[in-house]
Motif scaffolding. Sequence first.
Motif, PDB file in Angstrom:
ATOM      1  N   ASP A  11       1.047  -1.230   0.143  1.00 46.50           N
ATOM      2  CA  ASP A  11      -0.050   0.258  -0.078  1.00 46.50           C
ATOM      3  C   ASP A  11       1.478   1.539  -0.215  1.00 46.50           C
ATOM      4  O   ASP A  11       1.038   1.765  -1.259  1.00 46.50           O
ATOM      5  CB  ASP A  11      -0.575   0.080   1.597  1.00 46.50           C
ATOM      6  N   ASP A  12       1.546   1.484   0.810  1.00 52.57           N
ATOM      7  CA  ASP A  12       2.315   2.918   0.478  1.00 52.57           C
ATOM      8  C   ASP A  12       4.212   2.631   2.460  1.00 52.57           C
ATOM      9  O   ASP A  12       3.959   3.492   2.546  1.00 52.57           O
ATOM     10  CB  ASP A  12       1.584   4.145   1.457  1.00 52.57           C
ATOM     11  N   PRO A  66      -3.470   0.492  -1.986  1.00 51.19           N
ATOM     12  CA  PRO A  66      -4.603  -0.769  -1.487  1.00 51.19           C
ATOM     13  C   PRO A  66      -4.945  -1.568  -1.976  1.00 51.19           C
ATOM     14  O   PRO A  66      -6.067  -2.672  -1.665  1.00 51.19           O
ATOM     15  CB  PRO A  66      -5.460  -0.170  -0.256  1.00 51.19           C
ATOM     16  N   PRO A  69      -4.320  -6.351  -2.014  1.00 48.63           N
ATOM     17  CA  PRO A  69      -3.407  -6.741  -0.603  1.00 48.63           C
ATOM     18  C   PRO A  69      -2.610  -8.734  -0.990  1.00 48.63           C
ATOM     19  O   PRO A  69      -3.186  -8.798  -1.494  1.00 48.63           O
ATOM     20  CB  PRO A  69      -4.456  -6.772   0.367  1.00 48.63           C
TER      21      PRO A  69
END
Length: 158
Positions: A11-12, A66, A69
């Motif tokens: 995601d980040d 996102p 996942p």
Amino acid sequence: MQKVTTFLWYDDQAEQAAQRYVSLLPNSRIVRVERMGADDADPSAGTVVVTFELDGIEYQAMNAGPLFPFTEAISISVLCDDQAEVDRLWDALTADGGEPSRCGWLKDRWGLSWQIVPRALIELQRDPDPARARRANDAMLQMGKIDIAALYAAADAG
């Protein structure tokens, strides 16, 4: 640069994950961090791609949002020499929001699945005595983190 690498979508926090992973395994390092779309006003903007090595094997990780996942369909398997290594990796990877699972599997805090496998398990599963191998395997199926002494106790209980 390897011709074939595993590419991981985060995601980040790809860079933080890579830093954590390389801190846990010998012969591991961050090779390069590429920041695409960042500028002087906001160095954190844009996409980050991290190339790193775990025990000499190259991986890439990217901050990509996102949308996709991790699932258990992909995992990183680590073959451990002893219980101390199993315990150290298990504890480190389940810390800060990781999740223990069954049969030596866990998810780290970013959702990536890992298999923490002691060499003793593989040796017992390949034992020339099929009953001994079965008892060890049956014991492993009841465990979360693998306990080497309990594997041997089960294997020798016949």
